[in-house]
Structures are given as C-alpha cells and as structure tokens.
Write a protein that holds these residues in place. Structure first.
Motif, short mmCIF file in Angstrom:
data_model
loop_
_atom_site.label_atom_id
_atom_site.label_comp_id
_atom_site.label_asym_id
_atom_site.label_seq_id
_atom_site.Cartn_x
_atom_site.Cartn_y
_atom_site.Cartn_z
N HIS A 141 38.94 98.12 155.87
CA HIS A 141 40.41 97.40 156.34
C HIS A 141 41.46 98.16 155.68
N ASN A 142 42.65 97.92 156.35
CA ASN A 142 43.74 98.56 155.69
C ASN A 142 43.58 100.18 155.71
N VAL B 252 38.54 84.14 147.35
CA VAL B 252 38.75 82.80 147.21
C VAL B 252 39.91 82.26 148.18
N TYR C 164 36.15 101.87 150.42
CA TYR C 164 35.04 101.55 149.80
C TYR C 164 35.06 99.90 149.36
N ILE C 165 36.46 99.91 148.68
CA ILE C 165 36.47 98.61 147.73
C ILE C 165 36.84 97.70 148.71
N LEU C 166 37.60 97.94 149.95
CA LEU C 166 38.15 96.79 150.86
C LEU C 166 37.14 96.74 151.99
N GLY C 167 36.10 97.59 152.17
CA GLY C 167 35.12 97.48 153.37
C GLY C 167 35.90 98.05 154.52
N ILE D 190 33.20 90.83 151.57
CA ILE D 190 34.15 91.54 152.13
C ILE D 190 34.31 92.88 151.34
N ASP D 191 34.01 92.71 149.93
CA ASP D 191 34.29 93.71 148.77
C ASP D 191 32.97 94.00 148.47
N GLU E 244 41.01 89.48 156.99
CA GLU E 244 41.44 90.12 155.66
C GLU E 244 42.21 91.38 156.12
N ARG F 144 40.87 87.72 147.79
CA ARG F 144 40.16 87.88 149.09
C ARG F 144 39.05 87.04 149.17
N PRO G 54 38.75 75.57 148.05
CA PRO G 54 38.73 75.56 146.75
C PRO G 54 39.97 74.88 146.09
#
Ligand SMILES: [Zn+2]
Ligand SMILES: [Zn+2]
Lengths: 812, 511
Positions: A792-793, B456, A787-790, B429-430, B161, B454, A378
């Motif tokens: 992890h953490n 980009v 939920y939001i992070l899938g 990821i999210d 991540e 996360r 990017p």
C-alpha cells in the motif's frame, strides 16, 4: 429537553391551579399525585421568573393536606411537596409564608434517631425521569420521611424564617461545620443560600481558607449532581470550581454533546478502570448520562456518527451498563471480603469456618459476559480531554461511598436512556432488527447473518440487563457497608424497576423474538449459574404475572416455540417452591406437580461430573507425584530460581514441531490400587475407587469435609490436573520433537537458490560500491516501502528516503 | 407422520434448525415441523412419534444426525447438534428408489464404522480414497477447506492500512551517470554545502544534456564532494554521510542536490494525500483492534521518564500493547555508568509490562541466543526475527569490514516475542525485513515504529525501553537513563510516578 413556551405555560398554570385548589382546602389523593408528577417535569430554568413571590404569599397548601383525614401516605406526600417547594426558590414562599401555621399540625416527632438524613435533592431526584409517582411514594416509607421532615427539614426552615436569610447562612458557615457531613443540611444550604455562597466566594481571603473553602468544596460536589434543580448561577459556580479546565474554549466543549458521547467512549475504551481512582471521570460520566437522557435519538445518532465511533449507541450504553454493574458487584464482593476478614479477626478459631462460608458467597458474573459484550482491544492511551489538568487532588477527596453512589446513579441513568431510546424507536417506527436485504444477492448465508445479527443484538441487551439484575440481587442479599441503609434499599428498588422497564420495552419492540431470546438466554445461563436461575425466575415472574394484561403472556400464548421453551425451563427447575406456582396455574393451566424426593449416593452424583474418570486418576497419581509437582509449580512461580533450574531448556521456534502427537500417559498406580489389581487400568481405577471416593460409598451420611486439606484436594483437582499435564507433556515434547526434527531434516534438504549470484549483495572485495553500479535510470528506485508495507501507499513513501527495495539489489 | 416426511423436513430446513433461535432444540424443531405440515395428519403427530422418527433416521443412516442424548432417551431438552445433510439426501434417494419398501440398515451402508482406537480410526481415514463420497471424507474436505481459507480480516486490515496510513514525502534518486558527472562540474560546492547553479551554466547544460533539467525537477542527485584531500581512486567512503572524519577522510563523499521547488511540490502532494486519508478515517467499516473512540481520539504526545531502570518500579508505567527494548548487550565489555549488564537485564520485571502483547528485542551477534532465552523467561514465545538490512546514503548495503569474523555484517536482528493471545493484533501487514539507512551509532530505523503501530493499532499504549531522546515519538512512552528529565501526560501514570518518588526508601537511595 427543550420545552415549547406553550407547554411551559400550561405546566405552570396547572401547578398554580393545583396550589389554589389545595389552598382552598380541596384535597384528594389523585390531585396530589398528579401535582407531584407535574412538579417532576419542571426544572429550574422553566420556572425562572414565572412566579412573583407576592403571588404565593398568602398560600397555605400544607394545612389542608395535614388536616385531611384518610389520606394514604400523608407523611410521604407532605415530605415530597416540601422537598419540591424547597428546591425551587420561586416556590419557597409556600413554605416560609405558612410554616408557622402548619407546624403544630405535624404529628409530634417520635424522637427516634435519624440514621439517614436525606436532603431535598435526594428526594426530588427520585421522581425526575421515571415518573411513576404512585409506585415510588409507598417506597418512601423506608425513609421515615415524616421524621425527616419534622426533625431535619422543618427546624431548618423555622430557623431560616426567624433569623432572616443572610443571618442564618452566616451563622451556619461559622458555627456548624457539620453541614458538610449532613446531606439534609447541605441541601438546605444549596437550596436557600445562593447569594450567601456567591458573596462568600467573592471575598477572596475567606473563600480560599477554611472553613468556607471546605464547605464550598463539599457543596460543589453535591450541587453539581443536580443540574435540573440547582439555580443556574450557583450551578455555574460549582461546575467552574470542580470541573473547569481553565480554558474557556475547553469549558464550552464540555457542554457539547460530542463531549458527553466521548465520555461514554472513554469509559468503554478502558474497561480496566478503577473508578475509585478516577472521580473526575465518574463525575463526568454522571453529568453526561444526565444530559444524554434529554436528547432525542436522531441527534444522538447524528453526533455519534460524526464522531466515527466504532460502536453503536446501544452498544455504548449497554457496555457502560455492563461495566458499571461489574464494577459495583466486584466492589460489593471486596466489601464482603473485608467484613469477613474483620469477623475472622474477632472470632475465635472454632468459628473460623463461618468466615469461609461467607467468602464463597461472592457474586460473580459469568465469565463469557466480559468477552462477548466488549471488543478485544489492546491497552489504550487515556484521553487527555478528561484528565487535562493536574487537579485530581481537588476532586480526589471524593469519598469511596460517594463514588459508589454516583456509579449507581449512572447505571440507573443509562438504563433509563436505553428504555427511552427503545420507546423513541417505536414511535418513529424504527426497528433495530430490521434486516434490509433489498439490493443484496440472497443466498443461504444471508439468513445466517441475519440470525447472527439478531442474536448479537439481543445478547448485547441481555448481558447488560442480567448484570444489573445480578447486582440488584447482590445488594438485596448482602449486608456490606456500601449497600446498607435505607437509601440504598430504595435505590435498589429503582434499579430493579428500571431494569425491568428495559426488559418490557425490549419485548414491546421485538415481540416474540425478544421473548424467545430472553427465555433461551435465561435457560442457557441457569445451567451455569444458580444465582442467575433465581434471578431469571424472578424476572419471568415479574414480566408475566405482574399485571393482568401482560404483553409477555400474550406473546407466549401466541407462539408455540416460545411457549414450550418456557415450559421446559420451568419443568426442569421446578422444585415445588412457591415461585413456580403461577407458571403452572396461570399459564400452563395445570396444578403444580409435587416434587419427588429421591435419594442418591454422593458417589453416584460425583460420577456425573465431567472428567470424573480422569479426576480419579489424577487424585491417585497425585499421591505419588505430589512432591515432584510441587517443585515444578514453585519453579514457575519464583522467577529467579527458575532461571537457574531451567536454563538448559531453550525454546527454538524454528525446529519445534507445531504438532506433537500425544503419547498415552502412563499411569503410576498408587500403592493402594496396586495391591488390588496387578495391571491397573483406568477402568480398574474407577471401579475400585481409592480414597477419598470410596468413603462416600460406605457411608453417605458422613460429612465429606473433615479437614481443610482434604477439602482442597477434593475440590481442586482441576488445578492439579493442569500442572500435572504440563509437567508431563514437557518431557514428552522434548523427546518427540527430537525425533520429529530428525525426520524433517531428511525430508527437506535446503536448496540453494539459483539466484545465488553476487549481484544480490555488494561485492565483498569492492568495499566501496561506486555510482557506476547503480541501477539504470529508467527504473525509478523504489524505497522498499512496497516491500515493507506490503504494497500500500504506492504513491508516496512512509519511510525516510534512504531505504531501498530489496529486489533492486538483484537486478543491479 | 412418516419418517420420510420428517426426513424431507430435515433436508429442507437443516441450515436453520441448528442456528439461532432454535439452536437445534428438539422441542422447538417439533413446533416448526408442526407448522410446516399443517394440512397432513397433524393430529397424529406427537413429540414421541417425532423423536421416534428421528431415532429411526439415526439408526438407519448412522452419523447423519448427532443428538446430545443417548439412543432411545429423548429428554425434554434434547438437542440436535449436527446434521449431515448429504447422508440424509442419500437416504432419501434410497427410499424413493426402493419405492416405499421398508428400508433397513443393511440397505444403507454408510461405509465403515468409527470403531477401534484413535490410531486405527486415523489410519482408516488416511487409507481411504480421497474421492470417495464417504461422510468422513466430505467432512474432512470441509474442514480442510475451512482451515485453508484465508480470513477476510487479513485483506481488510491491509486495505484499511492503505486508506489511513500517513504518507511521507519521498524523492527518487537519479541514477544517470551523465547527470552526476555534469552536475559535478556545474554545481558550486563550498565546505559541505551545495550552492545554486549559475544561470549560464544551466542553459549550457541544457544544450549538452537535454534530459537534465527535467530530471532535476523530479529526482534527487548525488554529487561527489571532491576536496583537496580526496583521492578518487580509493572509491567511496564506507560511511558516506555518517563519516566522522569528513575533513580528512580521503575516500569520496557525496552531497545531495535537490532543487527547492521539488521539495515544495513533494510536500504539497504529501499534504494533499494525507488530507484525503484523514477524510477516510471516520468510516470505520473494519474496526478490528480499534478502540471505539479511534477516530476522535487525539494522539498522545511523546512521554518519557529518565531513570535507572534497575531501580525503577515498572508498575508505575501500566500495561502496554507493544514494547521495544534496545539494551546495550555487554558480554565482555566495561559498562558506562547506569547501563545494566546482562544479568541485571534478565532480572528486570518485564512480566509486569504486558498481560498480552508483543515485545521487540534488538540483539547483536552472540546476544541472539541469549535474547531468545530472555524472552522465553519473561514469558514470551519467539515469533520472528526481523532483519534490518543497513544501507547507506546511496541506498547500497553497507559493508564496512569492521564487524563479523567470517562474513561481514550488513544487518541487525530484532527478535519478536509474543505473550498471551492478543487477538487485536493486525496480522500479515508487514514483512520481517526492514531495509533502511544507518544513522547515528546504534540508532535504529524509524520504520520499526510504523510497523508496530500498524500491528497494534493507532491508540494502543507503546513503550520503548532504553530509549534516547531521538526515540521520543508521539503515542510512545520512552524509558532510559539518557533522556532529558521527565514528561508524563497520562495522569494516572504521573500519580503513580509521584508516589514512587515519594517512597522513603527510594528518596534515600537517590540522595
Ligand atoms: Zn538525473
Ligand atoms: Zn569518510
């Protein structure tokens, strides 16, 4: 590179010895070349305090050389020696002590106007890293070095001797503002006026006001590029002035290898950079590459590893090479274009066509180079460490041509580093292509991966090297202002030979694999681009036949696969020209076949074009649809109008089908064709090709391009094709998506989930949920982060504490 | 050279023939072939014979080899483009079973032939029994398998991540009713703050409720803040901590009780976890979308420009990987000075901000459709609609009864638009839902920043449009008319901004 004291001593001794021999009148070409080569290994630091000026006082090495008869390239050798003796303060007595004696011996000047006035540093920097003195000396002929010495350098030295050091300097500062525009004078100033410059700097009211401030600025820009030769104290002065960030810590960091490598990474991270707008970055890049060259590979790898670079050392270098080549090629193209415009403005209308011709000449790299050598990133933020101060104004004044020159030097430096690294790897028996499969379970994929790695590695090198060759080709073939001039012709020679050097090192390191990839790459590229074809031939010629014991030729004769790959490449492209001859005679041991002449009608050639049939169709359709098409395209371009026209069309991501079977496009026959055939089919269209194709069949000698418009419609069908299809498919899509959504709505009846229950949401009637309904204590409230992070953490949470896992609502 | 030998050679080496460095090149394959059968009748082997053998194989087992040249014409640069080894094996078996008899094409029926129109061929494929070992079916299955394979990048991106994401401290909320009731009696409240619990009350509580002390060390407790004007029977205030009228509101509000040492422990743990993460950063085994200086690169501090976006030159800003825009949608409303109306919003040159990337557009109510339209017109396709489920202080969904005609609104919408084909995005990821508490009016949840970062990657340039000062964030560029002045670190942007200010027509406008 750090040199041991012993080596240093030996170097100095041998130089001293050579001087004595020369002084005593024993002149021979070999000794002189050796002396120049040895001088090339020197730097200011090594020489510091080694010579007492009294030691060299009575020496006169120039008279014997000038008196010597039958010495080849005498002017050039004297020029180089004068340059070397000038850049080191310790050696200057060799000139000052005897110049009066040998000046009369110089051939009388031609009084030709010097168009190019190289300074000492330009000359000595040619020798530093690729010290093939015997190759460079003859090339210096292009410089007219003899005239430079006579007209430019020696008069300055004489004036210097006559006026005394300080006097001459002050006179120059006060009287001759031209210094800053004349490289020869500037270099003389830097080489001889250290104390004057520093003195002037210390007088504040003078140092900050013109003319000295301007002069110093220019001197800094020049001097900073020659760290090897410029006196340490003076160099410090220059670099503090130009590059210092104002903080001592930062300045120290700038000296570290970390910093040098980070500069490379910064360049690679911003492939879109317009280097003309970043003079500071370019200067840093030059200095970085200059320093990196001297650092052994183990240290480079160690540091790069610690920096956590995602790219390997070779990748970084090759990417930098590619980016520089590309930028310089584009610059060359723009210059051509600008010149073309100027020509166009001067010329009358009839001659306009000539300008069009030159415009189409623009050199291009194959487009896949970019995407395959660079990673997909990017837009990345700029690193502040490069641009940390608002001092771009100061360095802003670096001129465009200066930047081009710097970039060019950077390119050559990075090529030199590549070659050096390959050599170093070989010395320590490190094979970058070694594929260690010990401890890995070997399956069929293992070898696939191995091949892929090798291919990537070779492509990495070949893309950047071919880019350099394309640049070299562009420079030697075009006449634009940036590359004009003798100096650039020489730089181009050096660029070519440095590139060739890397090729040779690659073959040395990777043998048959390297050669096979190279030939395949050349063959693959030649099919796309004829410039690359001629470059490839030049390259192969040089690799195979430049010397009698060519490594490439040995490799070729040992391996049948590589041999026949080359054979095929040559056979396909052989047009009977001279460049193919050595391949036949020296390699295949056959006579070069005579090219056969065949005559083909243009239409037969055109039929070979891919999509010829569809192009025909489109052209005939265009006649009917052109007005409508134009309206469509316009609408795409002009956003404002488009809003009004297409507001009815809404994209709905939820109902749009992902796959719409394409319907056959109905072809509207043009008037001409419909008169020929009642039911026009694609075949019919081809056979009875309408205009303009039909014309060629009738008269092939006729020049196909009669007017500009014709030409456009002929050679740009692909563009029209795309707009046509997009316009056509839109309506199609509209229809079929309608039908499609009908079907899908029947099939998938949305089902209300069983867990519909009110527990999921707060009871709408109980507007304020009280604590009574909060979840049970045994359940730790998770914050929705899972939920939001899938997932992890898990241990801690990234969000503010107030968010809550959606599933907890269900279980409440 | 026998055809059988060539066949055997092809079967054994089919994998490598098409790959680098041979790339299926017929001449090269022939060279390899020669080196494989050195002892046999090598002298008799010519390239012509070899290509003849290949041609025979092609003829007998239709579709087993794909050559780039026409039948019967083996050019110098002929290539094998595809080898169907299962067919070759079949043919080989056949040869062996026939015991050396000459095999002909009719002995070797590879199934139906691909003739007819596209549609007929498609139908043919669909009509076949999936278990048949026809070559098309095998290929089709291979293709399906390939298409359904989840690329390793998804898993790798997730793992990366997991290892490098910055951790933020989190304290769970106690849900024990007894604790709440007990704490309400022993914690002294003054104005809107909690005092510390007097020692004797604490030891008293220890006896009454054994788990309390332990729970206090681990969790956050909410204690009702009972005021003289509070009417407990009315229930909780809808706005809780965001209530504007704390001094008169008669509904129940709460105060947070968190012992200081709990805060300390959590922050220490967080620090440790982050340190561990930091150490893992410099092993970049999976680098998709990362710039090469990813590890050493310093985060850019927050940057912003206060400006009227309608008169601003967007090219000053450069290109961005991601853009957030939170416009004040104003279909029928009177606008405060400096905000732009919908038409002006549509006219903004958004297309200059990204060559490829993603744009996040906050929309409300009926602006949802308009937002989609706008995105399309700016050159984006609408990928997703993220929902922000609003919660309050107590982590409950908010039902204010204020907005929504038929059902009460408890969420907000964020459209996600995609431009170009940014393959550097880290996908999957999210999720498309954010559950997070409300704060000041119209302030959006910070979770979105994490989500975008996360997506980009860490050093990509990111822009927030219509931002306010609480939107300023390291690594982000913020543009809006309510920002405090200008702060630019990137020198190229700064230079362009100064040039923009210096333009005469602009200076005129300003004065
Ligand atoms: Zn509790
Ligand atoms: Zn309230």
């Amino acid at each position: 590179m750090e040199v041991s004291p012993q080596t240093n001593d030996a170097l100095i001794d041998s130089i001293m010895g050579s001087f004595e021999t020369l002084h005593r009148g024993h002149v021979n070409a070999k000794l002189l070349l050796l002396l120049i080569e040895t001088l090339g290994h020197l730097n200011a630091k090594m020489l510091k305090g080694r010579f007492q000026s009294s030691e060299l006082k009575g020496f006169d090495i120039f008279s014997p050389i000038l008196k010597c008869n039958g010495l080849e390239n005498k002017d050039e050798i004297v020029g180089v020696l004068v340059a070397y003796c000038s850049v080191y303060a310790e050696l200057q007595p060799l000139i000052t002590g005897s110049v009066a004696t040998w000046v009369p011996l110089l051939r009388s000047a031609n009084h030709e106007i010097l168009y190019f006035r190289p300074g000492f540093y330009t000359i000595v920097s040619l020798f530093g890293k690729n010290a093939k003195v015997s190759e460079i000396i003859p090339k210096l002929l292009k410089f007219n070095l003899g005239d430079v010495v006579r007209q430019l350098w020696i008069p300055q030295w004489i004036s210097f001797v006559n006026n005394g050091k300080g006097g001459y300097g002050r006179k120059l500062i006060e009287s001759d503002l031209n210094i800053a525009l004349n490289e020869g004078k500037m270099d003389f100033f830097i080489a001889t006026m250290k104390s004057t410059i520093i003195e002037e700097r210390n007088v504040t009211d003078r140092s900050s006001s013109p003319p000295f401030s301007f002069l110093f600025h220019k001197l800094s820009q020049r001097g900073i590029l020659f760290s090897r030769w410029v006196d340490k104290g003076l160099y410090q002065e220059f670099s503090t002035y130009l590059l210092s960030s104002g903080s001592k810590k930062r300045d120290q960091e700038m000296d570290s290898l970390n910093f040098q490598l980070e500069i490379l990474m910064e360049v690679v991270d911003h492939p879109e950079t317009n280097y003309f707008e970043e003079p500071k970055l370019v200067t840093f890049l030059y200095l970085s590459l200059d320093k990196i060259y001297d650092i052994p590979c183990n240290q480079l790898h160690l540091t790069l590893g610690a920096l956590g670079s995602t790219q390997s050392l070779f990748a970084l270098l090759n990417m930098v090479q590619y980016l520089l080549s590309k930028f310089l090629i584009d610059t060359g193209n723009i210059c051509e274009l600008l010149q073309g415009t100027q020509i166009e403005m001067q010329l009358t209308k009839e001659k306009n066509q000539k300008w069009y011709k030159s415009k189409n000449n623009s050199t291009k790299l194959p487009s896949w180079f970019h995407s395959s050598i660079l990673t997909h990133n990017p837009p990345i933020t700029k690193s502040l460490f490069v641009y940390d101060k608002d001092d771009w104004l100061k360095i802003e004044s670096t001129s465009t041509s200066q930047i081009v020159e710097l970039l060019f030097a950077c390119l050559i430096n990075s090529l030199l580093i590549s070659a050096k690294l390959l050599k170093e790897y070989r010395k320590i028996k490190l094979d970058p292509l070694a594929f260690d499969i010990s401890g890995i379970e070997v399956n069929e994929n293992t070898f696939k991966i191995e091949y892929l790695i090798k291919e990537q590695y070779m492509d990495l090198h070949l893309i950047s090297l071919f880019s350099s060759l394309v640049l070299s080709e562009q420079i030697s073939s075009c006449t634009n202002q940036f590359y004009e001039g003798k100096k650039n012709a020489l730089s181009n020679d050096i660029l070519f030979s440095s590139t060739m050097n890397v090729f040779k090192e690659l073959l040395e390191s990777h043998g048959t694999i390297g050669l096979h990839h190279l030939i395949n790459f050349a063959a693959r590229m030649s099919e796309d681009d004829l410039t690359i074809k001629s470059i490839s031939l030049k390259l192969l010629n040089a690799l195979l036949f430049d010397n009698d014991d060519s490594l490439a030729r040995n490799l070729l004769q040992k391996n049948a696969i590589v041999y026949q790959a080359l054979h095929r490449f040559i056979v396909i492209w052989d047009d009977g020209s001279e460049i193919f001859r050595p391949f036949h005679e020296r390699l295949f041991h056959t006579e070069q076949p005579q090219p056969k002449a065949t005559s083909v009608t243009i239409s037969a050639l055109l039929e070979l074009l891919p999509n010829y049939e569809s192009m025909l169709q489109i052209i005939s359709e265009q006649r009917v649809q052109k007005p409508a098409n134009r309206a469509q395209t316009q609408c795409h371009r002009e956003k404002g109008q488009c809003v009004l026209q297409t507001s009815g069309y809404k994209f709905n991501p939820y109902s749009a089908p992902s796959f719409v079977p394409a319907k056959k496009t109905t072809i509207e026959p043009s008037k001409e064709t419909s008169s020929l055939t009642e039911q026009p089919s694609p075949q019919a269209l081809i056979k009875r090709s309408p205009e303009p194709w039909a014309n060629y069949r009738r008269d092939i000698t006729k020049v196909p391009v009669s007017s500009n418009q014709d030409r456009q419609s002929m050679f740009r069908p692909s563009i029209d094709y795309s707009t046509y299809t997009s316009a056509g498919s839109r309506t199609e899509q509209g229809q079929s998506s309608f039908a499609f959504s009908n079907i899908s709505s029947q099939i998938s009846v949305p089902k209300t989930p069983d867990m519909s229950s009110s527990t999921m949401f707060s009871n709408p009637w109980e507007e304020s949920p009280s604590m009574h309904s909060t979840p049970n204590i045994s359940k730790i409230v998770n914050t929705g982060k899972n939920y939001i992070l899938g997932g992890h953490n898990r241990m801690k949470n990234n969000s503010r504490a107030q968010s809550i896992h959606i599933d907890d609502f269900e279980q409440t | 050279m026998s055809t059988e030998q060539v066949l055997r050679f092809l079967i054994t080496n089919h994998e490598n023939l098409l790959l680098a460095p041979l790339y299926g090149d017929l001449r090269s394959i022939f060279c390899v072939y020669l080196s494989c059968f050195q002892d046999d009748d090598i002298l008799a082997a010519t390239f012509q014979l070899f290509s003849k053998a290949l041609q025979d194989i092609c003829d007998i087992a239709d579709g087993s080899l794909a050559l780039n040249s026409q039948a019967g014409e083996m050019y110098q640069n002929s290539r094998v483009e595809f080898i169907d080894v299962s067919l070759l094996k079949l043919m080989h078996e056949k040869i062996n079973s026939l015991g050396g008899e000459r095999i002909k094409r009719r002995d070797f029926d590879t199934g139906h032939h691909l003739t007819g129109s596209h549609l007929e061929r498609m139908l043919c494929i669909l009509n076949q029994d999936a278990n048949e070992n026809k070559s098309e079916n095998i290929l089709l299955r291979k293709l399906q398998k390939l298409l359904s394979t989840c690329p390793g990048s998804i898993q790798l991106a997730k793992e990366r991540e997991q290892h490098i994401s910055k951790t933020v401290g989190y304290i769970p909320i106690c849900t024990n009713e007894k604790h709440k009731a007990l704490l309400a009696t022993i914690v002294p409240t003054s104005a809107h703050e909690l005092g510390s619990i007097p020692g004797f009350k604490l030891s008293q509580a220890k006896v009454n409720c054994p788990g309390l002390i332990d729970c206090l060390q681990r969790k956050k407790h909410f204690i009702p803040n009972i005021k003289p004007h509070t009417d407990i029977s009315l229930g909780d205030c809808s706005y809780l901590d965001t209530c504007h009228k704390l001094n008169s509101c008669r509904y129940t509000h709460y105060l947070q009780y968190i012992p200081e040492n709990l805060c300390k422990t959590i922050s220490a743990e967080t620090k440790l976890a982050n340190k561990l993460n930091e150490n893992q950063k410099n092993y970049p085994f999976y680098t998709h979308g990362n710039c090469c200086s990813n590890f050493v690169k310093q985060d850019l501090p927050e940057q912003w420009i206060q400006c009227d976006v309608r008169k601003f030159d967007f090219t000053v800003l450069g290109k961005f990987s991601a853009v957030i825009a939170d416009p004040a949608w104003n279909i029928h409303m009177n606008l405060p000075y400096g905000t732009c109306n919908d038409n002006e919003l549509l006219e903004l040159p958004f297309e200059t901000l990204q060559d490829e990337g993603i744009l996040f557009l906050w929309v409300t109510g009926r602006a949802i459709e308009m937002g989609k339209e706008f995105l399309t017109k700016w050159g984006y396709i609408v990928l997703h609609e993220i929902s922000w489920v609003k919660t309050n202080q107590l982590s409950r969904t908010i039902v204010t009864g204020r907005t929504g005609h038929w059902l009460n609104h408890s969420k907000e919408h964020l459209l996600v638009g995609l431009k170009g084909n940014p393959i550097w995005l880290n996908r999957k990821i999210d999720t498309d839902i954010i559950v997070s508490a409300t704060r000041e009016t119209s302030r959006k949840p910070d979770e979105l920043y994490g989500l975008i970062e996360r997506l980009v990657g860490p050093h990509a340039r990111k822009l927030e449009f219509f931002g306010r000062h609480h939107n300023l964030r390291p690594g982000w560029f913020t543009i809006g008319n309510q920002l405090p002045g200008v702060c630019i670190h990137e020198l190229d942007v700064k230079k362009r901004y100064e040039q923009f200010l210096a333009k005469p027509e602009r200076a005129h406008k300003h004065s």
